[in-house]
Write a protein that holds these residues in place. Structure first.
Motif, short mmCIF file in Angstrom:
data_model
loop_
_atom_site.label_atom_id
_atom_site.label_comp_id
_atom_site.label_asym_id
_atom_site.label_seq_id
_atom_site.Cartn_x
_atom_site.Cartn_y
_atom_site.Cartn_z
N ALA A 123 0.83 -1.21 0.00
CA ALA A 123 0.00 0.00 0.00
C ALA A 123 0.86 1.26 0.00
N THR A 124 1.90 1.28 0.84
CA THR A 124 2.78 2.44 0.91
C THR A 124 3.51 2.65 -0.41
N ALA A 125 4.01 1.58 -0.99
CA ALA A 125 4.68 1.69 -2.29
C ALA A 125 3.71 2.23 -3.34
N ALA A 126 2.46 1.77 -3.30
CA ALA A 126 1.47 2.21 -4.29
C ALA A 126 1.14 3.69 -4.14
N PHE A 127 0.88 4.16 -2.90
CA PHE A 127 0.52 5.57 -2.81
C PHE A 127 1.72 6.49 -2.96
N MET A 128 2.90 6.03 -2.64
CA MET A 128 4.09 6.85 -2.91
C MET A 128 4.33 6.95 -4.42
N ALA A 129 4.20 5.83 -5.12
CA ALA A 129 4.38 5.85 -6.57
C ALA A 129 3.33 6.75 -7.23
N ALA A 130 2.09 6.66 -6.77
CA ALA A 130 1.03 7.51 -7.31
C ALA A 130 1.35 8.99 -7.07
N GLY A 131 1.88 9.30 -5.90
CA GLY A 131 2.26 10.68 -5.61
C GLY A 131 3.39 11.16 -6.50
N PHE A 132 4.41 10.31 -6.70
CA PHE A 132 5.53 10.68 -7.57
C PHE A 132 5.05 10.94 -8.98
N VAL A 133 4.21 10.05 -9.49
CA VAL A 133 3.71 10.19 -10.87
C VAL A 133 2.85 11.45 -10.99
N THR A 134 2.01 11.70 -10.00
CA THR A 134 1.15 12.88 -10.03
C THR A 134 1.98 14.16 -10.05
N VAL A 135 2.97 14.24 -9.18
CA VAL A 135 3.82 15.43 -9.15
C VAL A 135 4.56 15.61 -10.47
N PHE A 136 5.07 14.51 -11.03
CA PHE A 136 5.79 14.60 -12.31
C PHE A 136 4.86 15.12 -13.41
N ILE A 137 3.65 14.57 -13.48
CA ILE A 137 2.70 14.99 -14.51
C ILE A 137 2.31 16.45 -14.35
N VAL A 138 1.96 16.83 -13.11
CA VAL A 138 1.49 18.19 -12.88
C VAL A 138 2.60 19.23 -13.07
N ARG A 139 3.81 18.91 -12.63
CA ARG A 139 4.89 19.91 -12.70
C ARG A 139 5.66 19.90 -14.01
N HIS A 140 5.76 18.75 -14.65
CA HIS A 140 6.64 18.67 -15.83
C HIS A 140 5.88 18.47 -17.15
N LEU A 141 4.74 17.86 -17.12
CA LEU A 141 4.01 17.62 -18.36
C LEU A 141 2.89 18.63 -18.58
N ILE A 142 2.16 18.95 -17.52
CA ILE A 142 1.04 19.88 -17.66
C ILE A 142 1.49 21.33 -17.44
N GLY A 143 2.18 21.56 -16.32
CA GLY A 143 2.44 22.94 -15.95
C GLY A 143 3.86 23.33 -16.10
#
Length: 143
Positions: A123-143
């Protein structure tokens, strides 16, 4: 990436982490319960007899602690760089995730990992990975 050295507080962070670890260990030792916030709050929604008092006290402590801190030192400024709609959607997604994952970061990440729970590790690996991916998408791909 730049580190804001004026906001870098390793000793304060270490002390805070040690206090969280000590508090969760004492909670488990003295109450036999996991200090997972989503489980504690979710338990209030079911109104189990004889199980309400400690849950309310725990949640009130979460709210009262920063207020008590504010009596002795200035509270840090809170800056949220998101709109209301984004916060509502994010909150709903986190809530749904904690129900599907049978717990939250405090339950799995702090308490579950310290008990060497395989389910908490996943569970911890899953929500950490989801957080990393979200930050990457929001900061580097979208914004």
């Amino acid at each position: 990436m730049m580190i804001d050295w004026t906001s870098f507080t390793p000793w304060t962070s270490l002390a805070g982490g040690a206090l969280i670890g000590l508090a969760t260990a004492m909670f488990l030792l003295f109450n036999g319960r996991i200090a997972g916030i989503s489980g504690i709050l979710g338990g209030l929604l079911q109104w189990p007899k004889g199980d309400i008092g400690w849950r309310v006290a725990f949640l009130l402590g979460l709210v009262a602690a920063p207020a008590a801190y504010g009596l002795f030192a200035p509270l840090p400024a809170v800056q949220v760089d998101a709109g209301t709609a984004t916060l509502v959607v994010a909150g709903l997604l986190v809530g749904i995730g904690t129900r599907y994952g049978a717990g939250c970061t405090s339950g799995h990440g702090v308490c579950g990992l310290s008990r060497r729970s395989p389910r908490s590790l996943v569970a911890t690996a899953a929500f950490m990975a989801a957080g990393f991916v979200t930050v990457f998408i929001v900061r580097h791909l979208i914004g």
